[in-house]
Design a protein around this motif. Structure first.
Motif, short mmCIF file in Angstrom:
data_model
loop_
_atom_site.label_atom_id
_atom_site.label_comp_id
_atom_site.label_asym_id
_atom_site.label_seq_id
_atom_site.Cartn_x
_atom_site.Cartn_y
_atom_site.Cartn_z
N THR A 1 77.63 53.79 -148.97
CA THR A 1 78.30 54.68 -149.85
C THR A 1 78.88 54.36 -151.19
O THR A 1 79.05 54.94 -152.21
N HIS A 2 79.34 52.85 -151.17
CA HIS A 2 80.04 52.33 -152.16
C HIS A 2 79.35 51.24 -152.94
O HIS A 2 79.66 50.60 -153.69
N CYS A 3 78.04 50.85 -152.32
CA CYS A 3 77.29 49.66 -152.77
C CYS A 3 77.00 49.86 -154.05
O CYS A 3 76.78 50.64 -154.81
N MET A 4 77.36 48.67 -154.91
CA MET A 4 77.14 48.34 -156.34
C MET A 4 77.91 49.10 -157.20
O MET A 4 77.74 49.26 -158.46
N GLU A 5 79.02 50.02 -156.68
CA GLU A 5 79.58 50.92 -157.35
C GLU A 5 80.27 50.50 -158.79
O GLU A 5 80.35 51.16 -159.65
N ASP A 6 80.74 49.46 -158.60
CA ASP A 6 81.49 48.79 -159.72
C ASP A 6 80.73 48.15 -160.74
O ASP A 6 81.08 47.78 -162.08
N ILE A 7 79.46 47.95 -160.79
CA ILE A 7 78.44 47.43 -161.56
C ILE A 7 77.25 48.58 -161.87
O ILE A 7 76.91 48.46 -162.93
N ASP A 8 77.27 49.39 -161.16
CA ASP A 8 76.17 50.39 -161.51
C ASP A 8 76.53 51.82 -160.75
O ASP A 8 76.28 51.98 -159.40
N LYS A 9 77.37 52.52 -161.14
CA LYS A 9 77.68 53.72 -160.51
C LYS A 9 76.68 54.82 -159.98
O LYS A 9 76.87 55.70 -159.15
N GLU A 10 75.47 54.72 -160.63
CA GLU A 10 74.55 55.47 -160.25
C GLU A 10 73.41 55.08 -159.11
O GLU A 10 72.78 55.80 -158.31
N PHE A 11 73.79 53.79 -158.57
CA PHE A 11 72.93 53.13 -157.71
C PHE A 11 72.92 53.78 -156.34
O PHE A 11 71.69 54.06 -155.89
N VAL A 12 74.01 54.35 -155.61
CA VAL A 12 73.91 54.84 -154.48
C VAL A 12 73.10 56.15 -154.58
O VAL A 12 72.48 56.76 -153.53
N LYS A 13 73.20 56.76 -155.72
CA LYS A 13 72.57 57.89 -155.93
C LYS A 13 70.83 57.98 -155.96
O LYS A 13 70.21 58.86 -155.61
N LYS A 14 70.45 56.79 -156.49
CA LYS A 14 69.34 56.82 -157.17
C LYS A 14 68.50 55.67 -155.91
O LYS A 14 67.17 55.94 -155.98
N VAL A 15 69.02 54.93 -155.10
CA VAL A 15 68.33 54.03 -154.29
C VAL A 15 67.52 54.83 -153.46
O VAL A 15 68.23 55.62 -152.59
N ASN A 16 66.45 54.36 -152.84
CA ASN A 16 65.68 54.98 -151.83
C ASN A 16 65.24 53.75 -150.79
O ASN A 16 65.28 52.51 -150.98
N LYS A 17 65.06 54.16 -149.43
CA LYS A 17 64.64 53.17 -148.51
C LYS A 17 63.45 52.34 -149.03
O LYS A 17 62.54 53.07 -149.55
N GLY A 18 63.73 51.00 -149.10
CA GLY A 18 62.43 50.18 -149.20
C GLY A 18 62.75 49.76 -150.88
O GLY A 18 61.93 48.70 -151.10
N ASP A 19 63.97 50.04 -151.46
CA ASP A 19 64.02 49.99 -152.92
C ASP A 19 64.31 48.29 -152.88
O ASP A 19 64.83 47.67 -151.99
#
Length: 163
Positions: free
Chosen positions: A35-53
């Motif tokens: 839930t915090h992955c890539m948060e400090d470089i890309d705030k939208e990452f966890v909202k946009k990433v889908n399984k397999g990306d």
């Protein structure tokens, strides 16, 4: 073994502190870390990433501290593969140990853009940019590394060998 997904693109020297910020290291739960992955470089990452990306980056991906939390967070977020020009060595080893496929290929890192659909064939090392119709030859995983990844990590692989 293959990965197929939409690309999130990052530059050089993406360190483990932006992959999973230190303030979240009080948890080792993969779902929480995700839930915090890539948060400090890309705030939208966890909202946009889908399984397999797929994450594509330039040089020295995963530099910084040696924490396993970084590849765990990426894998738990649903990322199927990370492609980069180069990886920090400790990140590379940690990624394989936890079963996150990664592949070095400078040409692919330069020829793939955010939003492209990419397929990676780990048996051959071929990386296909389906959006642009281009292909790149990355380094195929040796058979033993493929077995570790298929087992979802080194510990599972070793435990499976003891049965």
């Amino acid at each position: 073994m293959k990965a197929n997904g939409i690309v999130f693109k990052y530059g050089d020297n993406v360190d483990t502190d932006v992959i999973i910020p230190a303030r979240y290291l009080n948890s080792s739960d993969p779902a929480e870390l995700a839930t915090h992955c890539m948060e400090d470089i890309d705030k939208e990452f966890v909202k946009k990433v889908n399984k397999g990306d797929i994450i594509v980056a330039d040089k020295n991906f995963g530099c910084g501290s040696s924490r396993e939390h970084a590849p765990i967070a990426i894998k738990a977020a649903g990322v199927s593969c990370v492609i980069a020009e180069t990886f920090a060595r400790i990140f590379y080893r940690n990624a394989i140990n936890i079963g996150l496929p990664i592949i070095e290929c400078p040409e692919a890192a330069q020829g793939i853009e955010a939003g492209d659909e990419v397929e990676v064939d780990f048996d051959s090392g071929m990386i296909t940019n389906k959006t642009k119709g281009t292909s790149f030859k990355g380094q195929a995983f040796p058979e033993f590394m493929q077995k570790i990844i298929k087992a979802e990590g080194l510990v599972n692989y070793i435990n499976g060998q003891q049965k």
